[in-house]
Design an enzyme around this catalytic site. Structure first.
Site, mmCIF file in Angstrom:
data_model
loop_
_atom_site.group_PDB
_atom_site.id
_atom_site.type_symbol
_atom_site.label_atom_id
_atom_site.label_comp_id
_atom_site.label_asym_id
_atom_site.label_seq_id
_atom_site.Cartn_x
_atom_site.Cartn_y
_atom_site.Cartn_z
ATOM 1 N N ASP A 245 34.203 -5.207 24.169
ATOM 2 C CA ASP A 245 34.656 -6.155 23.011
ATOM 3 C C ASP A 245 34.605 -7.984 23.921
ATOM 4 O OD1 ASP A 245 33.732 -4.458 21.089
ATOM 5 O OD2 ASP A 245 35.886 -4.179 20.442
ATOM 6 N N GLU A 404 27.464 -7.073 13.677
ATOM 7 C CA GLU A 404 29.319 -7.238 13.904
ATOM 8 C C GLU A 404 28.633 -8.632 15.382
ATOM 9 O OE1 GLU A 404 30.807 -3.710 14.444
ATOM 10 O OE2 GLU A 404 29.932 -3.611 16.459
#
Length: 532
Positions: A245, A404
């Site tokens: 991420d 997401e």
């Protein structure tokens, strides 16, 4: 039992490749022997049982059965051992397989199927089977290796300069050699592991692999297969170890990466770190900047997906913890950061996890926060960067296959919103994007920015962030992928590749590489603000 199998990418689970037994369609009876490819990314296994599933003695591989390509699957059971082979290479062993095939119905089975499970609720096999072989004995590893589909397989590669193990794809008949930076690709001497009795040409001595080169493997029975072998100087991942991420930014003359610290079951990490670089290539660990245990009063676990922005000499660090979003503040991009004392976003208006924040400041100076999982949201932040008006939250629509990992960037008056598709545990995790004339839309979908390259062993590419080098129109994409080798949805690596735009402003899909990027410093601009 052995078979060459091609599993359709659309195969639903659970399913059997084959099943032999006397069970009824509910699994009751006196046992069965089966093999299944499991899910798209894992679950290749076989088993023998004397009754229903509760009696199974299983053997499984650590990886899955690839889809869309021909593979040989062989399961042997005998002398108390069950062994599973993929393309002639052992991938699983159970040394406590006490059930014998002769225990099933006294050696007689009547419910014998190819492409169908012994359980009525399971799915039918979708794909192709050929050269299906059933033996009255357990083949040895040598015998499995010399089966026709396996006799011309390159089984392994030995090369001193390998940075990670070779990526061998029997379905595509290709071998990729990820070698350490600085290796002379024109003089490589790989040693290929072959099936017994097989030969390879050219053989021995250095060869030029600066371009893909063809090798021919001849099996003991005269079968031939042509393989393509190529080498890549491997400068990725950008950060050592497992990190996911990544949020990449530039402050002053320095680049920074803020990732999720990965490698924990259930994504249960608790610490955030910062990394800095002057050239996008050489990164320095600046240590832990926020620890959920001592530094955050309202959460103790699941430190995920941070993002950061600078405003008024302060740095605002947005982060996930326990499926909530918090914000912490510091005078420096490397901390220490002080948490606000409560979640900035504790829940979503329409359900789904409140995770994956992305902060964006538009050219007018207005900050926005994007987030979401399942549902996507944006809200303009107040000038203090730590509050907003709940009535101004907008649920974003029209983002194809949104899962997401939202991220926003602006270029020449166009706003680029990207997001991740699929599940981070899937090798097909990927990134789509849309454009708009404003930070809040409406958005027009533009397709994919990023996807896997199984040929290179690059899988699970997602949760990206875009970086524009200050003072230039040079762009980069930071993202995570499965660790190489053997990574998965909780063992991911952060890497960086070049991002380019077409003349019409659309993004050219990023090509995942093993090479990553060349050094690029931030141009020195008079009056540039340096971070504290």
């Amino acid at each position: 039992m052995s078979a060459d199998v091609l599993v359709d990418p659309a195969q639903q689970t659970p399913y059997f490749l084959w099943g032999l037994g006397n069970t009824a369609r509910d699994g009751t009876g006196d046992g069965y022997l089966f093999a299944t490819g499991g899910t798209a990314s894992g679950g290749l296994r076989g088993a023998i049982a004397t009754g229903n599933w509760t009696t199974e003695q299983q053997v499984a591989s650590s990886g899955g059965l690839p889809r869309g390509v021909w593979k040989n699957v062989t399961l042997t059971v005998g002398d108390g051992v069950a062994v599973l082979y993929l393309d002639g290479v052992e991938v699983g062993r159970n040394a406590n397989a006490t059930i014998k095939p002769s225990d099933l119905g006294g050696g007689v089975t009547a419910a014998n199927y190819l492409g169908r499970s012994l359980y009525a609720s399971d799915k039918y096999f979708r794909g192709k089977l050929k050269d299906v072989r059933l033996y009255d004995r357990a083949l040895t590893g040598l015998q499995v290796a010399t089966l026709p589909a396996n006799s011309t397989t390159i089984r392994s590669v030995a090369l001193a300069s390998l940075k990670t193990p070779a990526v061998i794809d029997p379905g595509a008949s290709s071998v990729v050699l990820p070698v350490r930076p600085g290796t002379d690709l024109r003089r490589l001497a790989p040693e290929f592991g072959l099936a017994p009795g097989a030969t390879i040409a050219p053989a021995g001595g250095p060869v030029d692999l600066s371009r893909p080169r063809r090798f021919t493997v001849t099996g003991a029975g005269g079968e031939r297969r042509v393989w393509t072998v190529e080498a890549h100087e491997t400068r990725s991942p950008a950060l050592p170890g497992y990190h996911a991420d990544p949020n990449i930014v530039a402050f002053g003359d320095t680049y920074y990466l803020y990732p999720t610290t990965d490698g924990f079951d259930g994504w249960s990490g608790t610490k955030f770190s910062a990394w800095s670089s002057k050239d996008l290539v050489h990164w320095t660990d600046r240590g832990v900047i926020l620890d959920l245990g001592p530094d955050v009063s309202w959460a103790d676990k699941n430190a995920w997906a941070p993002t950061i922005a600078q405003r008024g000499g302060k740095y605002y660090f947005y982060f996930c913890a326990e499926a909530k979003i918090g914000v912490a503040v510091s005078d420096s991009p490397t901390g220490p950061f002080v948490d606000s004392g409560k979640p900035l976003i504790a829940r979503n208006p329409d359900g789904g996890q409140a995770i994956d924040p992305a902060v964006f400041v538009d050219p007018t100076g207005q900050p926005y926060l994007y987030w979401g999982n399942g549902n996507a949201y944006v809200v303009p932040l107040n000038d203090d960067m730590v509050s907003f008006a709940p009535a101004k939250i907008t649920r974003l629509s029209g983002l194809d296959d949104f899962r997401e990992g939202l991220f926003m960037a602006e270029r020449n008056g166009t706003y680029y919103l990207s997001w991740s598709i699929d599940d981070t545990r899937s090798e097909d995790y990927r990134v789509g994007y849309a454009t708009a004339a404003s930070p809040t839309g409406p958005f027009t979908n533009r397709g994919l920015i990023l996807g896997k390259d199984a040929h290179l062993g690059v899988l699970g590419t997602g949760h990206s962030s875009m970086l524009r080098v200050p003072g230039t129109d040079d762009w980069y994409l930071a993202y995570h992928r499965f660790g190489i080798p053997g990574g998965d949805g909780t063992h991911r690596e952060t890497t960086i590749d070049k991002l380019t735009f077409r003349r019409d402003g659309t993004i050219v899909p990023v090509t995942p590489t093993l090479e990553s990027v060349r050094p690029q410093r931030i141009p020195q601009c008079r009056g540039a603000v340096r971070p504290g």
